[in-house]
Design an enzyme around this catalytic site. Structure first.
Site: not given
Length: 205
Positions: A105, A126, A128, A155
């Protein structure tokens, strides 16, 4: 103190609600309770995505960081300017190690060579509602000549790369200009460790 494991969660049913660039699963589950016994059946949507690697490139010889700027769909509804200032980041391809993702990357997004990778932490951004786990690194780099527009045309990437004095990046984090989790965690870590990194870096290669 009770120590629960995965065996204390029963997945009753798992269905795929959506499968596109990302996937959304619908889970029906129940789990053991701290007070004892089992809780009721719960229906939860789970955002399923590949784990990610984020890298804060740091030049200890100039006390500078390399930051990226690109539009982010997640900020469209809540930001007047959804071009976010971020770290080098990307998702795992099959069979890749976190280190391989970091180097790939960095080349694709910033034309940047990572001289040394320093693990910071791994975290759930995150949990949850998403199973994504982020592998966060700092990387020592030579920032001379770094900058410009980068990214893969295949991309649709349009990434502006720039070199910031570390102190300016910290101020941008403190005033909310930099407002994404990986960048905040990485810059806070760098605030604690930059002096040591500069001392240990030696002569510039």
């Amino acid at each position: 103190m009770d120590t629960f494991t995965r065996d204390d969660v029963e997945i009753i049913r798992r269905e795929t609600g959506f499968n596109g660039f990302y996937r959304m699963d619908i889970l029906t589950l129940r789990h053991r309770l701290f007070r004892g016994g089992w809780g009721p059946e719960l229906r939860r949507e789970l955002f399923v995505r590949r784990d990610a690697v984020c890298v804060l490139p740091y030049d200890p010889w100039t006390d500078s960081v390399v930051l990226l700027e690109q539009v982010r769909v997640g900020a469209l509804d809540k930001s007047e300017r959804p071009w976010l200032i971020e770290l080098v980041a990307g998702l795992f391809d099959a069979g890749e190690s976190p280190e391989e993702v970091a180097h790939r990357e960095a080349r694709e997004e910033a034309d940047l060579t990572l001289l040394k990778l320093l693990p910071i932490t791994r975290y759930y951004p995150s949990p949850g509602g998403s199973d994504e786990r982020v592998h966060l690194y700092c990387a020592l780099v030579d920032s001379r000549g770094i900058g410009g527009i980068h990214g893969l045309d295949s991309e649709g990437e349009d990434i502006r790369v720039s070199v910031w004095p570390r102190t300016d990046a910290i101020k941008a984090m403190e005033n909310g200009q930099i407002d994404n989790a990986a960048s905040i965690i990485g810059l806070q870590w760098l605030s604690m460790h930059s002096a040591h990194l500069r001392e240990e870096a030696g002569a510039q290669p």
